[in-house]
Write a protein that holds these residues in place. Sequence first.
Motif, mmCIF file in Angstrom:
data_model
loop_
_atom_site.group_PDB
_atom_site.id
_atom_site.type_symbol
_atom_site.label_atom_id
_atom_site.label_comp_id
_atom_site.label_asym_id
_atom_site.label_seq_id
_atom_site.Cartn_x
_atom_site.Cartn_y
_atom_site.Cartn_z
ATOM 1 N N PHE A 1 33.478 40.702 44.976
ATOM 2 C CA PHE A 1 34.009 40.586 43.618
ATOM 3 C C PHE A 1 34.014 41.926 42.891
ATOM 4 O O PHE A 1 34.939 42.251 42.148
ATOM 5 C CB PHE A 1 33.160 39.565 42.849
ATOM 6 N N GLN A 2 32.989 42.725 43.116
ATOM 7 C CA GLN A 2 32.827 43.968 42.361
ATOM 8 C C GLN A 2 33.719 45.095 42.852
ATOM 9 O O GLN A 2 33.904 46.104 42.151
ATOM 10 C CB GLN A 2 31.362 44.414 42.421
ATOM 11 N N TYR A 3 34.329 44.928 44.041
ATOM 12 C CA TYR A 3 35.091 46.033 44.626
ATOM 13 C C TYR A 3 36.605 45.842 44.558
ATOM 14 O O TYR A 3 37.357 46.790 44.807
ATOM 15 C CB TYR A 3 34.670 46.242 46.088
ATOM 16 N N LEU A 4 37.068 44.657 44.237
ATOM 17 C CA LEU A 4 38.506 44.429 44.184
ATOM 18 C C LEU A 4 39.120 45.060 42.940
ATOM 19 O O LEU A 4 38.485 45.092 41.873
ATOM 20 C CB LEU A 4 38.809 42.922 44.175
ATOM 21 N N PRO A 5 40.363 45.536 43.041
ATOM 22 C CA PRO A 5 41.062 46.011 41.841
ATOM 23 C C PRO A 5 41.151 44.899 40.800
ATOM 24 O O PRO A 5 41.288 43.718 41.158
ATOM 25 C CB PRO A 5 42.450 46.386 42.381
#
Length: 320
Positions: free
Chosen positions: A231-235
């Motif tokens: 969740f924290q790494y997606l654009p």
Amino acid sequence: MKPDETRKRICEIDYLKGILILLMVTFHLVYIEELYPYAKQVVYTFHMPCFLFFSGYLMNTQKDWEGFLRTLGFLLIPYTIMESGYILMASMLSIREAIEELTVTVWIEKLFLHPIGPYWYLQTMVICGLLYYIALRYLHVTPLSRIIILGISYYYLAIFTGAVSFVNCMYFLAGAVLRRSNVRFLELFQQSVFSVIAFLLLIMTPHNLTADTVGSVLIVFFFVSSGRFSFQYLPTAIRKTIEHIGQNTLPVFLFSPIFTFMCKVIVPFFRFDSSGILFLVISLVLCVSGSLIIGMIIDTTGMSSYLIGRTFVIRKTAPL
């Protein structure tokens, strides 16, 4: 069990629900499930258990009887309509769950006891939710005793009627227990790259893909934790799109079978791509956008009150 806390939206749950509904649509495409049978087996190990876990966690039991029954009606009305349509289709078309002769008895049996097609999830939610609400309201016993009684009720309901799966009921109950415990969702399912590693290692063993094994339970747990990690790494744009789909899983769940069936027609045009990825991307866009458009049309025409039992199908918050 403590009273429900203030209902605050957890965007990670919307995100995870969005991923789950996309995976559900993916492996309802016959062409894709035939190309990737092992991947389908992996997804089927965790996607509906996760949905039921979230359903138990998110179910609002603070409502009075009238409000709670209205909430169940949001599920029961579309279930009755869509499952009846699926039963009718199964009696007319040559599909996997074909019905040789449709009678009133067969219709009642399929609708209430043994649903066919994808809509059994709504029936399970209604049954589990109703028993859960009754237990909270009328069982004046210790929290542990209430959990045990609910578990026994689900077990015998599954054994003697076959209307629900005991394993599925346990995932619903696990979500409900977590909601009423002192452990918060984000505390239990923490972000960790090791969750991703554990998830990948577990799905490599076919034995873990059986619903009633410890391995399958761990797969469910580590999928949720891995989802939080990703969740924290997606654009932002991609994440928000998935969240929006997760907030509107009901129309996608209800109407996507129409489009997955239609997508069979376009399969020959994508035979040149042996991976099936191009077909999958286009089909997902058609199925999801088509389902949401149907929802918007129903909202615009005012039909949602009759088909869903509430004013709007498309909404910014989930139904439960």
